[in-house]
Design a protein around this motif. Structure first.
Motif, short mmCIF file in Angstrom:
data_model
loop_
_atom_site.label_atom_id
_atom_site.label_comp_id
_atom_site.label_asym_id
_atom_site.label_seq_id
_atom_site.Cartn_x
_atom_site.Cartn_y
_atom_site.Cartn_z
N ASN B 183 -5.85 -3.51 -3.32
CA ASN B 183 -4.81 -3.23 -4.33
C ASN B 183 -4.09 -4.48 -4.82
O ASN B 183 -3.07 -4.38 -5.48
CB ASN B 183 -3.76 -2.29 -3.73
CG ASN B 183 -4.17 -0.86 -3.89
OD1 ASN B 183 -4.80 -0.50 -4.88
ND2 ASN B 183 -3.83 -0.04 -2.90
N SER B 184 -4.60 -5.67 -4.46
CA SER B 184 -3.82 -6.88 -4.69
C SER B 184 -3.51 -7.16 -6.16
O SER B 184 -2.57 -7.86 -6.48
CB SER B 184 -4.51 -8.09 -4.07
OG SER B 184 -5.75 -8.27 -4.68
N SER B 242 -1.88 11.01 -2.96
CA SER B 242 -3.26 10.84 -3.46
C SER B 242 -3.56 9.41 -3.90
O SER B 242 -4.69 9.11 -4.25
CB SER B 242 -3.50 11.75 -4.66
OG SER B 242 -3.01 13.01 -4.43
N ASN B 243 -2.55 8.54 -3.96
CA ASN B 243 -2.83 7.18 -4.42
C ASN B 243 -2.02 6.14 -3.66
O ASN B 243 -2.32 5.85 -2.51
CB ASN B 243 -2.59 7.10 -5.94
CG ASN B 243 -3.13 5.83 -6.55
OD1 ASN B 243 -4.11 5.29 -6.08
ND2 ASN B 243 -2.48 5.32 -7.58
N LEU B 244 -0.95 5.63 -4.25
CA LEU B 244 -0.23 4.50 -3.66
C LEU B 244 0.94 4.92 -2.78
O LEU B 244 1.67 5.86 -3.11
CB LEU B 244 0.34 3.62 -4.78
CG LEU B 244 -0.57 2.62 -5.47
CD1 LEU B 244 0.21 1.91 -6.56
CD2 LEU B 244 -1.10 1.60 -4.46
N THR B 245 1.11 4.19 -1.69
CA THR B 245 2.33 4.31 -0.89
C THR B 245 3.09 3.00 -1.08
O THR B 245 2.52 1.93 -0.89
CB THR B 245 1.98 4.49 0.59
OG1 THR B 245 1.23 5.69 0.72
CG2 THR B 245 3.23 4.59 1.45
N GLY B 265 4.95 9.00 -0.58
CA GLY B 265 4.51 7.69 -1.05
C GLY B 265 5.64 6.73 -1.33
O GLY B 265 5.39 5.56 -1.67
N MET B 266 6.91 7.18 -1.25
CA MET B 266 8.02 6.28 -1.59
C MET B 266 9.22 6.40 -0.65
O MET B 266 10.21 5.72 -0.83
CB MET B 266 8.49 6.50 -3.04
CG MET B 266 8.71 7.94 -3.49
SD MET B 266 10.05 8.83 -2.71
CE MET B 266 11.48 8.15 -3.51
N ASN B 267 9.10 7.24 0.37
CA ASN B 267 10.30 7.47 1.20
C ASN B 267 10.65 6.31 2.13
O ASN B 267 11.65 6.38 2.84
CB ASN B 267 10.17 8.79 1.98
CG ASN B 267 8.97 8.81 2.89
OD1 ASN B 267 8.33 7.78 3.09
ND2 ASN B 267 8.64 9.97 3.43
N LYS B 268 9.85 5.25 2.13
CA LYS B 268 10.22 4.07 2.94
C LYS B 268 10.96 3.03 2.10
O LYS B 268 11.23 1.92 2.57
CB LYS B 268 8.97 3.45 3.57
CG LYS B 268 8.46 4.31 4.72
CD LYS B 268 7.31 3.70 5.43
CE LYS B 268 6.85 4.63 6.55
NZ LYS B 268 5.51 4.30 7.02
#
Lengths: 246, 306
Positions: B183-184, B242-245, B265-268
């Motif tokens: 994913n870079s 289904s995709n990015l975290t 995917g965004m709770n961090k």
């Protein structure tokens, strides 16, 4: 191979410090050998099984935590255990001083390790100092290292790969393998084993950091645009005030 | 005031260690004299970025420089700082910053604090550092010479600054290789600030003001699955199971209700700002800040205010 491991307790465990009102309580009874250090010990054991040699484990933890950590390390395959009573290695203000003292101790004892391992990066300055003063190559944020010393260092968007030049100090980012569990005989023998205590002469004269309490629970700041036409402006002000938006 | 030196790395082949957002954060957060020190293999291409930062910048240029050339960079930094009586060297709060910070501190014999959270700088710089996941932190008064890594974000206002480009010799090429992650090339995966839109924005057109806002905040644009399924935004920008975290410093959620498939995917994220018309939307349970109201209107107002 002569291998040294600096073992630490699981300081990140939320049960290490509890907070009531403005008082912080330290709970050594909740502290055990960290998963990362168990993992580097397993790696050291694999190396010794393959190439022969010894594993010496050191800890800067204090009192009962030090004994527990070292007994666990002995049960997992370490040959000797040494407790260093000199200061708090988790305190960034003491790390440089303690690393220098430890380095002198290793030189005096003519240890000449091929590999010095430590798990986690919490004491990164100390390990960097040890590597630099002992003229060993330093590898940190390691997520993979094999018995041929091929390594992977994790960065944000990729990794650096290569082969370690020995003698080296290796600090892992997280657990690099699944360590074997100690059996009851090993645990029993470890509890009966001797732990050497070493204290460095002189005291650390510099400042020390203070453990404090995170101020209260964060409160949500929610505005309602239907009731307050200035809600967006107020949100921007709140974000700026709390350093979220500059 | 202790002078602040911010270290950046500009390797045209490796996109690590150069955060314009952190540069802006440092400019706005620290009051002392500031200077950026950049190691680069394409100084002419990056000089404009620093020339508009408002921070005096020295770029050490060598066409053969690579990010993995740790020894040469450290040697140069040692040469720069060894005789200074007072400094606070600041690096990005990531693995690269930690690695350089600890090595440089070892070379200079100074204090190194990784992952500093808060700081104050009246007569003395004092930083706080959280102790793992506990409710405690260390308060660390720094001496006159110190190195820290810190996460601080900001919006850079264009302001001219002095740029010096100095040729620099590389002696010790490292025998190692950098391998980028899958994913870079996706800026969203590593963004420090994300503005994400959900179905509540109503149409693909509504993402234009959101993109404008992302430019003002130095942010990357993300979206929920409902949006990418509609084709309003490229599916590579979908955040969720289904995709990015992602785990940015600040996550703005506009018109996103907060279904678990998205929030996983965004709770961090360190700080979540939510805008939604439904005050009982699950996203508000995660949010630190928020507005109950029309997301499109709030985006328009933010574009006017910032």
């Amino acid at each position: 191979m002569k291998i040294a491991v600096i073992a630490k307790a699981e300081i990140n465990n939320p049960k290490t410090y509890t907070v009531h009102k403005n008082k912080v309580t330290y709970h050594p009874e909740n502290l055990f050998l960290s998963e990362e250090d168990k993992s580097v010990l397993e790696y050291a054991v694999q190396l010794v099984e393959l190439k022969g040699g010894t594993i010496d484990v050191y800890t800067f933890e204090e009192g009962e935590v030090a004994d527990r950590v070292l007994h666990e390390a002995l049960a997992l395959g370490a040959d000797t255990a040494t407790k260093i009573e000199a200061g708090d290695l988790n305190d960034p203000l003491q790390q440089n001083y303690l690393a220098c003292k430890y380095m002198h101790f290793l030189k005096e004892q003519e240890k000449n390790y091929d590999l010095l391992l430590t798990g986690g990066t919490a004491i990164s300055e100390a390990t960097a100092v040890i590597a630099q003063k002992l003229g060993m190559t330093y590898y940190d944020h390691i997520t993979m290292i094999d018995t041929s010393f091929n390594f992977e260092m994790k960065l944000e968007k990729g990794k650096i790969t290569g082969k370690c030049k020995l003698p080296a100090v290796v600090s892992t980012l997280n657990a690099i393998n699944v360590p074997r569990l100690a059996d009851f005989v090993a645990l029993s023998n470890a509890l009966a084993s001797n732990i050497t205590s070493v204290s460095f002469k002189g005291q650390h004269k510099h400042m020390k950091s203070v453990v404090n309490v995170v101020n209260g629970k964060k409160e949500k700041i929610i505005f309602n645009l239907n009731d307050d036409p200035q809600a967006t402006q107020k949100l921007v002000d709140a974000l700026k005030q709390n350093g979220i938006l500059r | 005031m202790t002078p602040i030196y911010y270290i950046q790395f500009e390797d045209k082949n490796i996109d690590e260690g150069n955060s314009i957002s952190t540069l802006a954060g440092i400019k706005n957060n620290f009051s002392g004299k500031k200077e950026a020190i950049v190691f680069s293999n394409h100084a002419n291409e990056v000089k404009n970025k620093y020339a508009q930062s408002g921070i005096k910048t020295t770029i050490y240029q060598n066409n053969h420089y690579e990010l993995i050339d740790f020894a040469d960079v450290l040697s140069k930094l040692k040469e720069l700082f060894v005789n200074k009586k007072e400094y606070l060297v600041v690096l990005d709060n990531d693995n690269l910053g930690d690695s350089f910070g600890s090595r440089l501190a070892a070379l200079l014999g100074t204090v190194f604090v990784a992952d500093a959270q808060k700081f104050s700088e009246d007569n003395q710089v004092i930083v706080d550092k959280n102790i793992g996941e506990t409710q405690a932190f260390r308060r660390i008064p720094l001496e006159k010479k110190a190195i820290i890594t810190i996460a601080c974000n900001g919006v850079l206002k264009k302001e001219n600054s002095e740029i010096n480009i100095i040729d620099w010799k590389i002696k010790n090429k490292e025998n190692s290789t950098y391998i980028p992650e899958e994913n870079s090339t996706n800026d969203l995966a590593y963004a420090k600030i994300i503005v994400a839109g959900g179905k509540g924005l109503g149409s693909a057109e509504s993402f234009k003001p959101l993109k404008k806002l992302s430019g003002k905040l130095n942010a990357s644009v993300g979206a929920s699955k409902a949006v990418t399924d509609q084709g309003w935004v490229n599916s590579k920008r979908m955040i969720g199971i289904s995709n990015l975290t992602v785990s940015p410093d600040v996550y703005y959620a506009f018109g996103i209700s907060g279904a678990v498939q998205h929030t996983i995917g965004m709770n961090k994220s360190k700080c979540i700002v939510a805008v939604n018309t439904d005050k009982s939307a699950p996203i508000f349970k995660l949010a630190d800040y928020g507005i109950v109201g029309d997301a499109n209107l709030v985006i328009e107002q933010l574009n006017n205010l910032l």
